[in-house]
Enzyme design. Sequence first.
Site, PDB file in Angstrom:
ATOM      1  N   LYS A   1      10.156  -8.158  30.909  1.00 19.12           N
ATOM      2  CA  LYS A   1       9.738  -8.447  32.479  1.00 19.12           C
ATOM      3  C   LYS A   1      10.038  -7.013  33.249  1.00 19.12           C
ATOM      4  O   LYS A   1      11.471  -6.575  32.473  1.00 19.12           O
ATOM      5  CB  LYS A   1      10.088  -9.175  33.411  1.00 19.12           C
ATOM      6  CG  LYS A   1       8.986  -9.381  34.715  1.00 19.12           C
ATOM      7  CD  LYS A   1       9.843 -11.143  35.216  1.00 19.12           C
ATOM      8  CE  LYS A   1      10.141 -10.954  37.177  1.00 19.12           C
ATOM      9  NZ  LYS A   1      10.527 -12.276  37.127  1.00 19.12           N
TER      10      LYS A   1
ATOM     11  N   CYS B   1       5.960 -14.306  37.078  1.00 23.22           N
ATOM     12  CA  CYS B   1       6.547 -14.576  38.284  1.00 23.22           C
ATOM     13  C   CYS B   1       6.129 -13.299  39.567  1.00 23.22           C
ATOM     14  O   CYS B   1       5.022 -12.782  39.599  1.00 23.22           O
ATOM     15  CB  CYS B   1       8.264 -14.450  38.785  1.00 23.22           C
ATOM     16  SG  CYS B   1       8.901 -15.461  39.619  1.00 23.22           S
TER      17      CYS B   1
ATOM     18  N   GLU C   1       7.177 -19.200  32.752  1.00 27.18           N
ATOM     19  CA  GLU C   1       8.199 -17.550  32.958  1.00 27.18           C
ATOM     20  C   GLU C   1       9.841 -19.063  32.042  1.00 27.18           C
ATOM     21  O   GLU C   1       9.976 -20.022  32.371  1.00 27.18           O
ATOM     22  CB  GLU C   1       8.735 -17.268  33.742  1.00 27.18           C
ATOM     23  CG  GLU C   1       9.995 -16.768  33.658  1.00 27.18           C
ATOM     24  CD  GLU C   1       9.898 -15.442  35.051  1.00 27.18           C
ATOM     25  OE1 GLU C   1      10.075 -14.450  35.549  1.00 27.18           O
ATOM     26  OE2 GLU C   1       9.679 -16.532  36.222  1.00 27.18           O
TER      27      GLU C   1
END
Length: 339
Positions: free
Chosen positions: A126, A167, A45
């Site tokens: 995200k 994540c 990430e």
Amino acid sequence: MACPIRVAVTQAEPVYLDLAASVKKACGLIAEAAQNGAKLVAFSECWLPGYPAWIWARPVDFELQTRYIYNSLPIESEAMELVKATAKEHSIAVALGFSEQSPSHSIYISQAIISPQGEVVMHRRKIKPTHMERTLFGDGSGADLNNVVEVDFGAEHGKIKVGCFACWEHTQPLLKYHSISQGEAIHISMWPPIDPSAGVDHPGLWSMTADGCQNLSQTYAIESTAYVLHSTSVCTQKGIETLKTQDGLSCRQPGGGHSCVIGPDGRRLTAPLGDGSPDAEGIVYADLDLTKVVATRGFLDIVGHYSRPDLLWLGVDREQKENIIAKQHKAAEQEAVQG
């Protein structure tokens, strides 16, 4: 049946807050993975230009925030072209985690899958940055739900569906179900540097620790019956000094690296790098037999035979929401209908 495909998972420290140097290092890792026979290499990430771990140490840092924005990666940029060219040169697919800079200088936690032909075949943001991440990053939109893409690996391996999440997207049941419905066989689970748990007195959440995050990746593997490439990065003492995180919840001490490959039934398939130290840098390799994905789905397919859509179903809006929408006048609308 296609032969097993070799994949690579990086466990490396970026050059924090330095996009050009981090891109150079990324291209070196891509080349190294390809030279060792990998057909797909995964990064963690925000690997470009490094995860902004200072957000877990203090509420605001104008200096580092500004520097971070300047070193974030525009999707249309020379830096991205260099990564694409490296993928094409070495005929390897790349799953890249990066901080994306928009034309207005907003930034997003983004992911791209670059094909062995050097094309960006999937780009997403995200959906919802986690907690303190929202002090820096904006939200994704409807189109970012499309996180799985078919990648052409050529005659030897054919086309394989590859997906990714960032994540704590791995905690979102509805988001995961939508992802699994797209039929991925290989999933890249991207994480920042993650510290080990300090036990019952750990200052943060166990689900943010190395064990907790790997647990989420293994759970995703079980639920999806896909291989999971659990990709983490490293933060050395130099990184801690750059990010000033010695008193924070993340990157308090050198380490953070816990990369591994997980099988479609949830078992860990690879050993830790080197002596197991979380500050070890390198690449984890595994040869994936995709027939095991099919075999496992014979037992468990939560979007197929092990589902009840007559009782429970998921609604999705994949439309991209734009800031500016041009209004169409009635005369133009009538002309369009008549035409």
